[in-house]
Scaffold this active site. Structure first.
Site, mmCIF file in Angstrom:
data_model
loop_
_atom_site.group_PDB
_atom_site.id
_atom_site.type_symbol
_atom_site.label_atom_id
_atom_site.label_comp_id
_atom_site.label_asym_id
_atom_site.label_seq_id
_atom_site.Cartn_x
_atom_site.Cartn_y
_atom_site.Cartn_z
ATOM 1 N N ASN A 1 0.831 -1.213 0.000
ATOM 2 C CA ASN A 1 0.000 0.000 0.000
ATOM 3 C C ASN A 1 0.862 1.258 0.000
ATOM 4 O OD1 ASN A 1 -2.443 -1.153 -0.202
ATOM 5 N ND2 ASN A 1 -3.159 -0.686 1.863
ATOM 6 N N PHE B 1 0.674 2.822 -10.689
ATOM 7 C CA PHE B 1 -0.382 3.669 -10.118
ATOM 8 C C PHE B 1 -0.029 5.142 -10.324
ATOM 9 C CE2 PHE B 1 -3.649 3.340 -6.538
ATOM 10 C CZ PHE B 1 -4.523 2.634 -7.334
ATOM 11 N N CYS C 1 -7.501 2.903 3.552
ATOM 12 C CA CYS C 1 -6.252 2.138 3.627
ATOM 13 C C CYS C 1 -4.989 2.980 3.457
ATOM 14 C CB CYS C 1 -6.283 1.016 2.606
ATOM 15 S SG CYS C 1 -7.494 -0.245 3.030
#
Ligand code: NAD
Length: 430
Positions: A207, A249, A260
């Site tokens: 993440n 991303f 998150c």
């Protein structure tokens, strides 16, 4: 297999339902009586495309149950998943209060061998904490496994049934490994077995890298904007490098939010600091993101220098499309600033207005349609890239706005087309 999922939120409900879909007997439990009542009455407490049908089918076929009796659900599961929240504490560390509560319930109710699976995102070392709590009360055999969840809200069912990978952190016990392998076998995806600590770190590191990519491209977008380049083309050019990859991303915009990335970046910073290491990269990631969220306000002021008394339309309240999740949504930071500046905010979101009303304080008018929100507005601010905004009738938008000002925080329109249509259009990095 008999599966018990403790915590029936975004992760517990979706993963529990998917395990049932794969043919297991699943009990989802939660201490939130309202949530369980909604589910037992055929409703779904969250917005997640496709979830309602899947729940309905599996309940009907007797493979999926919902209960507030957490203790009983623990007794029944061969594998017990902990899927409760791990929100940020005051210092940014993950608050393990709910995880520890569940561990205590397991300790009080375990009577035979079980695998306890941490599906919640938990800092490295939590496996040992959970083991310790159970071991204090139960001397029999059990295993604690780390099995972090990587689903994306809005695509959760697809991600659960077709994950890129499954990570299983196990302390080396073959029995637990065999059962976990059997559970995930139908998914036909790579399964990576690691030690517990590595699995715990994989989740935070993944993440945090995704958040880093977003902040990286956003930082570059500010350069792109200053020199008149196009951040979308820049990202496209970067992604053609196989080492960066087509799925990188690199979406410039008004920053990341959600349940998150913000909390996981914070928690990893806290963990890294706790071991005496300087979390220099992740602190920069946060700094860029904080700047980026409020950059839409500066852009708006370029078009409408005095916001006091002006009607401003906001499209998009949830932190991303296809979810009603408002946790750390950019709208929660931007709208209060607009209100403080004296703007009259008219907001529209296809699904999350009800959630927003519970959280957003201040005077916000919630509209029924996107067009209603912009009627007579001095400007439109786009904060979430819902598909319906991309397909909007732009000529109608121009007619309805009092002044054709648009700040697009998600780059959903083509700047050239918007200029030709006569909009004063500002986006990110273009
Ligand atoms: P959530 O807040 O939606 O759900 C958590 C649920 O746990 C709530 O319904 C709460 O009532 C319940 N709960 C709390 N204490 C309990 C207890 N003692 N017994 C039974 N139930 C209890 O949270 P979420 O978004 O589902 O996230 C859960 C975990 O999964 C977090 O650690 C999160 O970081 C991680 N995660 C979330 C996502 C996501 O997209 N939401 C994706 C991957 C991982």
């Amino acid at each position: 297999m008999k599966i018990s999922v403790v915590g029936t939120g975004y992760v517990g409900l979706v993963t529990g339902t998917c395990f049932a879909e794969l043919g297991n007997d699943v009990i989802c439990s939660d201490i939130d009586q309202k949530k369980i009542a909604v589910l037992n009455n055929g409703g779904v407490p969250i917005y997640e495309p496709g979830l309602e049908e899947l729940i309905e089918r599996n309940v009907k076929e007797g493979r999926l149950l919902f209960t507030t009796d957490v203790a009983d659900s623990v007794k029944q599961g061969e594998i017990v998943f902990i899927a409760v929240g791990t929100p940020p504490g005051e210092d940014g560390s993950a608050d393990l209060k709910y995880v520890k509560d569940v561990a205590r319930t397991i300790a009080d109710n375990i009577e035979q061998y079980k695998i306890i699976v941490n599906k919640s995102t938990v800092p490295v070392g939590t496996g040992d904490i959970v083991s310790g709590i159970i071991r204090e009360k139960y001397q029999g055999e059990f295993d604690v496994v780390s099995n972090p969840e990587f689903l994306r809200e809005g695509n959760a069912i697809h991600d659960c049934l077709h994950p890129d990978r499954v990570v299983i952190g196990n302390c080396g016990n073959k029995r637990a490994e065999k059962m976990m392998k059997m559970l995930y076998k139908p998914l036909k995806c790579p399964i990576l077995f690691t030690d517990v600590k590595s699995a715990e770190i994989i989740k935070y590191a993944s993440n945090s890298l995704l958040a880093t990519e977003i902040s990286f491209i956003n930082n570059i977008s500010n350069l792109s904007e200053k020199v008149g380049a196009d951040i979308n083309k820049i990202a496209e050019g970067m992604k053609l490098d196989h080492r960066i990859g087509k799925s990188a991303f690199l979406n410039a915009g008004c920053g990341y939010g959600g349940s998150c990335f913000p909390k996981d970046v914070k928690a990893l910073i806290n963990t890294i600091k706790g071991y005496g290491i300087d979390p220099v990269i992740l602190e920069a990631v946060e700094e860029v993101n904080n700047f980026q969220k409020l950059s839409v306000i500066s852009k708006l002021k370029q078009l409408v220098p005095e916001l006091n008394g002006k009607k401003v339309a906001v499209w998009g309240l949830s932190f991303k499309p296809n979810t009603d999740d408002m946790r750390e949504a950019v709208s929660l930071e931007v709208i209060p600033v607009l209100i403080k500046e004296g703007a009259k905010v008219f907001a529209f979101d296809p699904v999350s207005s009800e959630e927003a009303k519970k959280i957003l304080t201040g005077d916000v008018s919630y509209c029924e349609t996107s067009y209603q929100a912009i009627e007579g507005a001095a400007a439109l601010l786009i904060l979430t890239e819902w598909d319906e905004f991309k397909q909007v009738d732009k000529k109608k938008v121009k007619e309805l706005l009092k002044t054709p000002n648009i700040v697009d925080g998600r780059n959903i329109f083509d700047p050239k087309e918007m200029k030709e249509l006569g909009f004063n259009y500002l986006s990110i990095g273009r």
